[in-house]
Every structure is written in C-alpha cells, then in structure tokens.
Design a protein around this motif. Structure first.
Motif, PDB file in Angstrom:
ATOM      1  N   GLN A  22      43.389  43.235  32.906  1.00  0.00           N
ATOM      2  CA  GLN A  22      44.073  42.048  33.427  1.00  0.00           C
ATOM      3  C   GLN A  22      45.589  42.207  33.335  1.00  0.00           C
ATOM      4  OE1 GLN A  22      45.880  39.394  31.924  1.00  0.00           O
ATOM      5  NE2 GLN A  22      45.891  38.152  33.810  1.00  0.00           N
ATOM      6  N   GLU A  23      46.019  42.788  32.239  1.00  0.00           N
ATOM      7  CA  GLU A  23      47.461  42.974  32.028  1.00  0.00           C
ATOM      8  C   GLU A  23      48.061  43.978  33.006  1.00  0.00           C
ATOM      9  OE1 GLU A  23      50.469  44.734  28.544  1.00  0.00           O
ATOM     10  OE2 GLU A  23      48.355  44.276  28.091  1.00  0.00           O
ATOM     11  N   HIS A  24      47.320  45.050  33.295  1.00  0.00           N
ATOM     12  CA  HIS A  24      47.897  46.145  34.076  1.00  0.00           C
ATOM     13  C   HIS A  24      47.530  46.123  35.558  1.00  0.00           C
ATOM     14  CE1 HIS A  24      49.618  48.386  30.681  1.00  0.00           C
ATOM     15  NE2 HIS A  24      48.537  48.013  29.993  1.00  0.00           N
ATOM     16  N   LEU A  25      46.564  45.287  35.941  1.00  0.00           N
ATOM     17  CA  LEU A  25      46.145  45.300  37.342  1.00  0.00           C
ATOM     18  C   LEU A  25      46.362  43.982  38.070  1.00  0.00           C
ATOM     19  CD1 LEU A  25      42.735  47.241  37.073  1.00  0.00           C
ATOM     20  CD2 LEU A  25      44.982  48.170  37.659  1.00  0.00           C
ATOM     21  N   SER A  26      46.209  42.866  37.367  1.00  0.00           N
ATOM     22  CA  SER A  26      46.188  41.575  38.057  1.00  0.00           C
ATOM     23  C   SER A  26      47.519  41.205  38.704  1.00  0.00           C
ATOM     24  CB  SER A  26      45.765  40.473  37.075  1.00  0.00           C
ATOM     25  OG  SER A  26      46.727  40.369  36.020  1.00  0.00           O
ATOM     26  N   ASN A  27      48.626  41.654  38.137  1.00  0.00           N
ATOM     27  CA  ASN A  27      49.943  41.250  38.640  1.00  0.00           C
ATOM     28  C   ASN A  27      50.578  42.274  39.572  1.00  0.00           C
ATOM     29  OD1 ASN A  27      49.873  38.842  37.138  1.00  0.00           O
ATOM     30  ND2 ASN A  27      50.571  39.935  35.302  1.00  0.00           N
ATOM     31  N   LYS A  28      49.844  43.295  39.926  1.00  0.00           N
ATOM     32  CA  LYS A  28      50.399  44.335  40.798  1.00  0.00           C
ATOM     33  C   LYS A  28      49.769  44.216  42.182  1.00  0.00           C
ATOM     34  CE  LYS A  28      51.533  47.756  37.245  1.00  0.00           C
ATOM     35  NZ  LYS A  28      51.362  46.863  36.101  1.00  0.00           N
ATOM     36  N   ALA A  29      50.613  44.060  43.181  1.00  0.00           N
ATOM     37  CA  ALA A  29      50.123  43.864  44.548  1.00  0.00           C
ATOM     38  C   ALA A  29      49.324  45.064  45.037  1.00  0.00           C
ATOM     39  CB  ALA A  29      51.304  43.597  45.486  1.00  0.00           C
ATOM     40  N   GLU A  30      49.776  46.260  44.660  1.00  0.00           N
ATOM     41  CA  GLU A  30      49.081  47.465  45.137  1.00  0.00           C
ATOM     42  C   GLU A  30      47.706  47.635  44.487  1.00  0.00           C
ATOM     43  OE1 GLU A  30      51.910  48.776  41.799  1.00  0.00           O
ATOM     44  OE2 GLU A  30      51.845  47.333  43.466  1.00  0.00           O
ATOM     45  N   CYS A  31      47.464  46.893  43.402  1.00  0.00           N
ATOM     46  CA  CYS A  31      46.171  47.000  42.707  1.00  0.00           C
ATOM     47  C   CYS A  31      45.290  45.776  42.943  1.00  0.00           C
ATOM     48  CB  CYS A  31      46.400  47.184  41.201  1.00  0.00           C
ATOM     49  SG  CYS A  31      47.288  48.691  40.761  1.00  0.00           S
ATOM     50  N   ARG A  32      45.674  44.955  43.930  1.00  0.00           N
ATOM     51  CA  ARG A  32      44.961  43.697  44.147  1.00  0.00           C
ATOM     52  C   ARG A  32      43.477  43.927  44.423  1.00  0.00           C
ATOM     53  NH1 ARG A  32      47.542  42.404  48.059  1.00  0.00           N
ATOM     54  NH2 ARG A  32      46.069  42.656  49.795  1.00  0.00           N
ATOM     55  N   HIS A  33      43.165  44.838  45.337  1.00  0.00           N
ATOM     56  CA  HIS A  33      41.760  45.098  45.689  1.00  0.00           C
ATOM     57  C   HIS A  33      41.009  45.761  44.529  1.00  0.00           C
ATOM     58  CE1 HIS A  33      42.486  43.813  49.750  1.00  0.00           C
ATOM     59  NE2 HIS A  33      43.436  44.734  49.932  1.00  0.00           N
ATOM     60  N   LEU A  34      41.693  46.646  43.841  1.00  0.00           N
ATOM     61  CA  LEU A  34      41.063  47.298  42.694  1.00  0.00           C
ATOM     62  C   LEU A  34      40.729  46.283  41.611  1.00  0.00           C
ATOM     63  CD1 LEU A  34      40.180  49.804  41.123  1.00  0.00           C
ATOM     64  CD2 LEU A  34      42.566  50.113  40.403  1.00  0.00           C
ATOM     65  N   TRP A  35      41.630  45.326  41.407  1.00  0.00           N
ATOM     66  CA  TRP A  35      41.401  44.306  40.386  1.00  0.00           C
ATOM     67  C   TRP A  35      40.175  43.452  40.714  1.00  0.00           C
ATOM     68  CZ3 TRP A  35      41.288  42.857  35.810  1.00  0.00           C
ATOM     69  CH2 TRP A  35      41.299  41.525  35.402  1.00  0.00           C
ATOM     70  N   GLU A  36      39.956  43.166  42.000  1.00  0.00           N
ATOM     71  CA  GLU A  36      38.779  42.397  42.400  1.00  0.00           C
ATOM     72  C   GLU A  36      37.490  43.165  42.075  1.00  0.00           C
ATOM     73  OE1 GLU A  36      38.718  39.303  43.440  1.00  0.00           O
ATOM     74  OE2 GLU A  36      40.907  39.229  43.253  1.00  0.00           O
ATOM     75  N   VAL A  37      37.528  44.463  42.320  1.00  0.00           N
ATOM     76  CA  VAL A  37      36.358  45.292  42.017  1.00  0.00           C
ATOM     77  C   VAL A  37      36.113  45.344  40.514  1.00  0.00           C
ATOM     78  CG1 VAL A  37      35.381  47.621  42.127  1.00  0.00           C
ATOM     79  CG2 VAL A  37      36.634  46.697  44.092  1.00  0.00           C
ATOM     80  N   VAL A  38      37.186  45.519  39.745  1.00  0.00           N
ATOM     81  CA  VAL A  38      37.060  45.596  38.288  1.00  0.00           C
ATOM     82  C   VAL A  38      36.481  44.304  37.729  1.00  0.00           C
ATOM     83  CG1 VAL A  38      38.364  45.743  36.129  1.00  0.00           C
ATOM     84  CG2 VAL A  38      38.878  47.314  38.008  1.00  0.00           C
ATOM     85  N   LYS A  39      36.920  43.161  38.269  1.00  0.00           N
ATOM     86  CA  LYS A  39      36.381  41.882  37.789  1.00  0.00           C
ATOM     87  C   LYS A  39      34.880  41.788  38.037  1.00  0.00           C
ATOM     88  CE  LYS A  39      39.252  39.084  39.906  1.00  0.00           C
ATOM     89  NZ  LYS A  39      39.863  37.798  40.329  1.00  0.00           N
ATOM     90  N   LEU A  40      34.448  42.266  39.204  1.00  0.00           N
ATOM     91  CA  LEU A  40      33.014  42.237  39.499  1.00  0.00           C
ATOM     92  C   LEU A  40      32.230  43.125  38.537  1.00  0.00           C
ATOM     93  CD1 LEU A  40      33.085  42.377  43.411  1.00  0.00           C
ATOM     94  CD2 LEU A  40      32.498  40.417  41.984  1.00  0.00           C
ATOM     95  N   VAL A  41      32.803  44.285  38.241  1.00  0.00           N
ATOM     96  CA  VAL A  41      32.133  45.204  37.312  1.00  0.00           C
ATOM     97  C   VAL A  41      32.049  44.606  35.919  1.00  0.00           C
ATOM     98  CG1 VAL A  41      32.295  47.456  36.177  1.00  0.00           C
ATOM     99  CG2 VAL A  41      32.781  47.259  38.623  1.00  0.00           C
ATOM    100  N   LEU A  42      33.121  43.946  35.497  1.00  0.00           N
ATOM    101  CA  LEU A  42      33.173  43.408  34.141  1.00  0.00           C
ATOM    102  C   LEU A  42      32.193  42.259  33.919  1.00  0.00           C
ATOM    103  CD1 LEU A  42      37.029  43.457  33.468  1.00  0.00           C
ATOM    104  CD2 LEU A  42      35.296  44.946  32.460  1.00  0.00           C
ATOM    105  N   ILE A  43      31.836  41.550  34.985  1.00  0.00           N
ATOM    106  CA  ILE A  43      30.928  40.414  34.796  1.00  0.00           C
ATOM    107  C   ILE A  43      29.467  40.803  34.988  1.00  0.00           C
ATOM    108  CG2 ILE A  43      32.673  38.747  35.517  1.00  0.00           C
ATOM    109  CD1 ILE A  43      31.293  38.563  38.217  1.00  0.00           C
ATOM    110  N   LEU A  44      29.203  42.085  35.312  1.00  0.00           N
ATOM    111  CA  LEU A  44      27.817  42.523  35.439  1.00  0.00           C
ATOM    112  C   LEU A  44      27.121  42.446  34.088  1.00  0.00           C
ATOM    113  CD1 LEU A  44      28.069  45.672  37.750  1.00  0.00           C
ATOM    114  CD2 LEU A  44      27.053  43.469  38.321  1.00  0.00           C
ATOM    115  N   SER A  45      25.862  42.037  34.119  1.00  0.00           N
ATOM    116  CA  SER A  45      25.084  41.971  32.878  1.00  0.00           C
ATOM    117  C   SER A  45      24.637  43.367  32.477  1.00  0.00           C
ATOM    118  CB  SER A  45      23.855  41.078  33.075  1.00  0.00           C
ATOM    119  OG  SER A  45      23.016  41.155  31.946  1.00  0.00           O
TER     120      SER A  45
END
Length: 206
Positions: A22-45
């Motif tokens: 969250q600290e290194h990806l959420s606030n960077k425009a170039e990482c916007r799409h990557l951050w969305e993918v990471v969030k999906l991965v993190l909430i997987l059971s």
C-alpha cells in the motif's frame, strides 16, 4: 531510500506485506493497475475451509459399504439442495419426476453393463493367459529343437570319428546321443500337440 532498496530490504517477519504494498504502490500513478491486481491477490482466501466442509459432508452422507457412485450421487444432491437454499426451493420439474420414475430401470441397466464388463474382462484375462501359455510352449519347443540339433550333430560327429579311427567308444557314444535325441523327439512331438491344441482353443475362444 529508493523503491528497489525498499523491496530488497523488506522483511516479511517484521513487516506487514499489505501495508508495504500500500505504501509503495497505491500512490504511484504508474503502478495504479498493478496495485489493483495486488489488492485482489491479497484478499484471496488461503484457507481450506471449503475442502474441510466437503469432508464433513462426506462423513455425514456415508454409510457402511457405500459405493463410490452412490457417494458421488448423494454429494451432487446435497450440493444442489444447498445451492438453491434448501429443500423447499427445489424445482420439481417434469424431467425430475421422469428421472425418478426410471431410476430403477437405469439401475438394472447399470448392473447389466457391469455384468457384461466383468464377463468381457474375464474373457480378456483368459485369452491373455492362453497366449502366455502359447508363448511359453513355443519358447520351450524352440529350445528343444536346438537341443535336438546339437545332439544329432554330435552323434554324427562321433560316428564319423568311430569310422575314421576304428574306435568302438565313439560309436557307443554316438548311439547314446541318438537315443537321447529320440527321447527329445518324443518330447518335441508332445509339445507340438500341446501347441496345436492351445492354438485351436484360442481360436475357439470368443
């Protein structure tokens, strides 16, 4: 500290992975799409609750000597009941009633199919056993033919030596070898009859 240094120095034993991303990806425009993918991965059971529930259901529906097909059928029914929200929500269609009415007939058809499969398997095993016997007889026959050839060759050789050297010992040895060859010939004839009978039996086997 650069981003690459932060990723390299991150210690999962002391830091939270979600906070780090969250600290290194959420606030960077170039990482916007990557951050969305990471969030999906993190909430997987990552648990096995669904698998464990499946084992629990199996334990509930299983009875002594329950066959695999019956267990699968009961699990399918159980899963469908749960998927529609209970027995009261099941749609009792015409197709369902027809299927239930023909269940016994289908069961007897299944038993007949299994019976035929077992019969076919038994025939296959019988043919396989006969073919193995035929192979063994052929191999034994081939070895005996070679033994017979060697005996006759040795007998002829000793007969020639007896004639050329005039020694009766060679003639006696030649005669002994010929008697042994005669015995081999009788055994060979027996093997040939066995082979003929087995080949005919194999031919007559459906």
């Amino acid at each position: 500290m650069s981003a690459s240094d932060s990723f390299r120095d991150f210690n999962p034993q002391s830091g939270r992975l979600d906070e780090f991303y969250q600290e290194h990806l959420s606030n960077k425009a170039e990482c916007r799409h990557l951050w969305e993918v990471v969030k999906l991965v993190l909430i997987l059971s990552h648990g096995q609750a669904s698998v464990e529930r499946g084992f629990s259901v199996n334990k509930e529906v299983m009875v002594e000597n329950l066959k695999e097909h019956s267990l699968i059928a009961q699990r399918v029914i159980n899963d469908h009941v749960h998927s529609v929200g209970g027995l009261l929500n099941i749609a009792y269609t015409k197709e369902l009633f027809l299927s239930a009415a023909s269940a016994r007939q289908k069961y007897h058809m299944y038993l007949d199919d299994q019976k035929h499969l077992k019969q076919d398997e038994k025939k296959t095993q019988k043919r396989k056993g006969m073919m193995e016997e035929i192979t063994q007889i052929k191999a034994k026959k081939k070895r005996m033919e070679e033994d017979l050839r060697v005996l006759m060759k040795s007998a002829d050789h000793n007969a020639e030596k007896a004639e050329s050297q005039g020694q009766l010992s060679f003639l006696s040895k030649s005669n002994g070898l010929r008697r042994a060859a005669k015995e081999k010939e009788r055994h060979l004839e027996t093997l040939e009859r066995q082979l003929t009978d087995k080949l005919q039996e194999l031919k007559d086997t459906p």
